[in-house]
Design a protein around this motif. Structure first.
Motif, mmCIF file in Angstrom:
data_model
loop_
_atom_site.group_PDB
_atom_site.id
_atom_site.type_symbol
_atom_site.label_atom_id
_atom_site.label_comp_id
_atom_site.label_asym_id
_atom_site.label_seq_id
_atom_site.Cartn_x
_atom_site.Cartn_y
_atom_site.Cartn_z
ATOM 1 N N ASN A 133 3.438 -3.179 9.074
ATOM 2 C CA ASN A 133 3.822 -2.157 10.055
ATOM 3 C C ASN A 133 3.050 -0.854 9.849
ATOM 4 O OD1 ASN A 133 5.803 -3.934 11.113
ATOM 5 N ND2 ASN A 133 7.236 -3.311 9.491
ATOM 6 N N ARG A 134 1.824 -0.976 9.398
ATOM 7 C CA ARG A 134 1.043 0.211 9.063
ATOM 8 C C ARG A 134 -0.008 0.471 10.135
ATOM 9 N NH1 ARG A 134 -0.035 2.395 3.916
ATOM 10 N NH2 ARG A 134 -0.872 4.498 4.255
ATOM 11 N N ASP A 135 -0.089 1.696 10.615
ATOM 12 C CA ASP A 135 -1.098 2.092 11.586
ATOM 13 C C ASP A 135 -2.354 2.575 10.858
ATOM 14 O OD1 ASP A 135 0.644 1.523 13.663
ATOM 15 O OD2 ASP A 135 1.463 3.573 13.680
ATOM 16 N N ARG A 136 -3.467 2.467 11.543
ATOM 17 C CA ARG A 136 -4.717 2.957 10.970
ATOM 18 C C ARG A 136 -4.753 4.493 10.982
ATOM 19 N NH1 ARG A 136 -8.786 -0.837 10.304
ATOM 20 N NH2 ARG A 136 -8.363 -2.905 11.171
ATOM 21 N N ASN A 137 -5.555 5.033 10.076
ATOM 22 C CA ASN A 137 -5.709 6.483 9.927
ATOM 23 C C ASN A 137 -4.361 7.154 9.639
ATOM 24 O OD1 ASN A 137 -7.121 8.870 9.743
ATOM 25 N ND2 ASN A 137 -7.095 9.266 11.941
ATOM 26 N N THR A 138 -3.588 6.568 8.748
ATOM 27 C CA THR A 138 -2.314 7.153 8.322
ATOM 28 C C THR A 138 -2.312 7.266 6.801
ATOM 29 O OG1 THR A 138 -1.269 4.965 8.255
ATOM 30 C CG2 THR A 138 -1.040 6.249 10.295
ATOM 31 N N ALA A 139 -1.576 8.238 6.309
ATOM 32 C CA ALA A 139 -1.514 8.504 4.871
ATOM 33 C C ALA A 139 -0.070 8.647 4.435
ATOM 34 C CB ALA A 139 -2.305 9.764 4.531
ATOM 35 N N PHE A 141 2.262 9.852 0.929
ATOM 36 C CA PHE A 141 2.186 10.587 -0.320
ATOM 37 C C PHE A 141 3.455 10.359 -1.134
ATOM 38 C CE2 PHE A 141 -0.633 12.790 2.560
ATOM 39 C CZ PHE A 141 -1.721 13.129 1.769
ATOM 40 N N ALA A 142 3.291 10.343 -2.447
ATOM 41 C CA ALA A 142 4.413 10.291 -3.380
ATOM 42 C C ALA A 142 4.131 11.278 -4.501
ATOM 43 C CB ALA A 142 4.614 8.882 -3.928
ATOM 44 N N TYR A 143 5.182 11.962 -4.973
ATOM 45 C CA TYR A 143 5.009 13.031 -5.961
ATOM 46 C C TYR A 143 5.899 12.784 -7.169
ATOM 47 C CZ TYR A 143 3.002 15.324 -1.874
ATOM 48 O OH TYR A 143 2.253 15.608 -0.769
ATOM 49 N N ASP A 144 5.305 12.973 -8.312
ATOM 50 C CA ASP A 144 6.023 12.973 -9.588
ATOM 51 C C ASP A 144 5.326 14.026 -10.437
ATOM 52 O OD1 ASP A 144 7.515 12.524 -11.828
ATOM 53 O OD2 ASP A 144 6.588 10.608 -12.329
ATOM 54 N N VAL A 145 5.786 15.259 -10.290
ATOM 55 C CA VAL A 145 5.079 16.421 -10.841
ATOM 56 C C VAL A 145 4.628 16.158 -12.269
ATOM 57 C CG1 VAL A 145 5.258 18.880 -11.355
ATOM 58 C CG2 VAL A 145 6.436 17.929 -9.359
ATOM 59 N N PRO A 146 3.309 16.344 -12.515
ATOM 60 C CA PRO A 146 2.261 16.881 -11.629
ATOM 61 C C PRO A 146 1.408 15.823 -10.946
ATOM 62 C CG PRO A 146 1.447 16.894 -13.840
ATOM 63 C CD PRO A 146 2.792 16.239 -13.901
ATOM 64 N N LEU A 147 1.885 14.584 -10.820
ATOM 65 C CA LEU A 147 1.091 13.496 -10.256
ATOM 66 C C LEU A 147 1.303 13.410 -8.749
ATOM 67 C CD1 LEU A 147 1.801 10.706 -12.905
ATOM 68 C CD2 LEU A 147 0.102 12.533 -12.975
ATOM 69 N N THR A 148 0.216 13.093 -8.030
ATOM 70 C CA THR A 148 0.269 12.862 -6.593
ATOM 71 C C THR A 148 -0.381 11.522 -6.308
ATOM 72 O OG1 THR A 148 0.152 15.227 -6.096
ATOM 73 C CG2 THR A 148 -0.416 13.702 -4.328
ATOM 74 N N LEU A 149 0.356 10.639 -5.628
ATOM 75 C CA LEU A 149 -0.133 9.302 -5.287
ATOM 76 C C LEU A 149 -0.341 9.237 -3.782
ATOM 77 C CD1 LEU A 149 -0.735 6.563 -6.708
ATOM 78 C CD2 LEU A 149 1.542 5.833 -5.988
ATOM 79 N N LEU A 150 -1.485 8.722 -3.371
ATOM 80 C CA LEU A 150 -1.855 8.642 -1.957
ATOM 81 C C LEU A 150 -2.149 7.207 -1.574
ATOM 82 C CD1 LEU A 150 -2.925 9.743 0.827
ATOM 83 C CD2 LEU A 150 -5.147 10.024 -0.308
ATOM 84 N N SER A 151 -1.619 6.796 -0.418
ATOM 85 C CA SER A 151 -1.939 5.506 0.185
ATOM 86 C C SER A 151 -2.508 5.784 1.563
ATOM 87 C CB SER A 151 -0.693 4.624 0.286
ATOM 88 O OG SER A 151 -0.986 3.427 0.980
ATOM 89 N N TYR A 152 -3.764 5.424 1.773
ATOM 90 C CA TYR A 152 -4.455 5.770 3.022
ATOM 91 C C TYR A 152 -5.017 4.514 3.662
ATOM 92 C CZ TYR A 152 -7.925 7.829 6.172
ATOM 93 O OH TYR A 152 -8.674 8.162 7.272
ATOM 94 N N LYS A 161 -6.911 -2.496 5.398
ATOM 95 C CA LYS A 161 -6.639 -2.363 3.973
ATOM 96 C C LYS A 161 -6.157 -0.950 3.695
ATOM 97 C CE LYS A 161 -11.405 -1.079 2.925
ATOM 98 N NZ LYS A 161 -12.607 -1.371 2.098
ATOM 99 N N VAL A 162 -5.720 -0.733 2.478
ATOM 100 C CA VAL A 162 -5.272 0.588 2.074
ATOM 101 C C VAL A 162 -6.076 1.022 0.851
ATOM 102 C CG1 VAL A 162 -2.939 0.398 2.981
ATOM 103 C CG2 VAL A 162 -3.429 -0.399 0.660
ATOM 104 N N ILE A 163 -6.230 2.337 0.718
ATOM 105 C CA ILE A 163 -6.917 2.946 -0.419
ATOM 106 C C ILE A 163 -5.877 3.724 -1.213
ATOM 107 C CG2 ILE A 163 -8.701 4.566 -1.150
ATOM 108 C CD1 ILE A 163 -10.159 3.961 1.455
ATOM 109 N N ILE A 164 -5.768 3.418 -2.499
ATOM 110 C CA ILE A 164 -4.793 4.079 -3.371
ATOM 111 C C ILE A 164 -5.534 5.097 -4.228
ATOM 112 C CG2 ILE A 164 -2.970 3.761 -5.058
ATOM 113 C CD1 ILE A 164 -2.414 2.420 -2.409
ATOM 114 N N MET A 165 -5.069 6.346 -4.179
ATOM 115 C CA MET A 165 -5.670 7.428 -4.936
ATOM 116 C C MET A 165 -4.607 8.096 -5.798
ATOM 117 S SD MET A 165 -8.916 7.638 -3.845
ATOM 118 C CE MET A 165 -9.328 9.259 -4.438
#
Length: 320
Positions: A133-139, A141-152, A161-165
């Motif tokens: 159920n994922r659209d393209r060009n969407t991001a 975010f998840a936070y666990d101070v001071p970490l930031t997780l991105l799924s793009y 596909k998705v890119i995990i940063m």
């Protein structure tokens, strides 16, 4: 490890790998199909992202048995970035190095990090990997101070596909929705090329020769790295009184001549050296050949004073 006495790195550095082409026998020779050379010796290094100056490098020899509660990539990152502890700089790395425990340790050393993350990490939520159920060009975010997780999810890709940063530098989502890429990915693309630029410069003008001895392969790679560092120092230096050298090829030629100049001058004074070699050395040094004071006697042969008389050995060279 390079001394920071002569160069201060910028705010962003890159940790990546370099493959020195080698097909001889070596217990830690690597096969990396994504590299142009395929087979070689793997060098892990940290470089300045902007100037491609090599700060530190370690030969990868495989698993390290003496690790305690630490993965192999984390061990190498800790050793490579040791000289940056407490400097509050950022380190950009790829998915082989990046991990959640490493990010927490880096913050404790007053460093930040940005990097791609492999999708098999247990800390990544399942919703970040879901594509149904994922659209393209969407991001996301998840936070666990001071970490930031991105799924793009990229907008232009043949396969969805998705890119995990993972980042410890960014602590909030993007405010500008008009930007196609999230700020974390944009920053990663901007600062990830330090080692790649260094490797490209090393391959363009290289002293490497074909050899079956792996220490010689590492030595050639070391010479290439040192020459690149010299070039960066030369371009950054403000106290250079000589005419500016704009081409790296010309700089390397002058650097090589400065290294062998004293040796050529000593060899030119050898009395038994052949005349054609002396003429070549004099042409390289751009100086006239020295005339030997005993040159008139060198054309006549005489018995050697060191050999036995019964051998009757003749020689043109005579001591003064």
């Amino acid at each position: 490890m390079c001394d920071n006495k002569y160069y201060t790195p910028t705010d962003c550095c890159t940790i990546d790998e370099q493959l020195l082409a080698f097909r001889g026998r070596c217990v830690f020779k690597m096969y990396i199909p994504s590299k142009p050379d395929k087979y070689g010796i793997k060098i892990l290094m940290i470089c300045d992202s902007k100037a491609a100056y090599m700060l530190n490098a370690i030969v990868y020899v495989g698993q390290t048995p003496s690790l305690q509660n630490m993965s192999v990539p984390e061990h190498y990152v800790m050793k490579l970035s040791k000289l940056l502890y407490g400097s509050r700089r950022n380190i950009t790395m790829d998915n082989w190095f990046t991990s959640i425990p490493l990010a927490k340790n880096r913050v404790g050393k007053e460093l930040t990090m940005v990097g791609t993350t492999r999708k098999n990490k247990g800390e990544i939520p399942e919703s970040f990997l879901e594509l149904t159920n994922r659209d393209r060009n969407t991001a996301m975010f998840a936070y666990d101070v001071p970490l930031t997780l991105l799924s793009y999810c990229p907008p232009k890709s043949t396969k969805k596909k998705v890119i995990i940063m993972l980042s410890t530098l960014h602590d909030s989502p993007d405010d500008n929705n008009e930007v196609e890429l999230p700020e974390i990915i944009h920053f990663y693309n901007k600062t990830k090329g330090g080692v790649d630029v260094f490797d490209a410069m090393a391959k363009k003008y290289s002293v490497q020769r074909r050899t079956k001895r792996w220490p010689m392969c590492i030595f050639f790679g070391l010479l290439n790295g040192v020459s690149i560092n010299f070039w960066v120092l030369y371009k950054c230096s403000k106290a250079n009184n000589k005419p500016d050298i704009k081409l790296r090829r010309s700089f390397l030629k002058e650097l090589g001549m400065n290294l062998i100049d004293e040796h050529l001058k000593m060899r030119l004074q050898t009395p038994t050296l052949k005349r054609d070699i002396k003429e070549s050395l004099a042409a390289i040094l751009e100086q006239p050949m020295s005339v030997d004071s005993s040159g008139s006697e060198r054309h006549t042969q005489g018995r050697c004073g060191f050999c036995p008389r019964n051998r009757d050995r003749k020689s043109k060279t005579r001591c003064t």
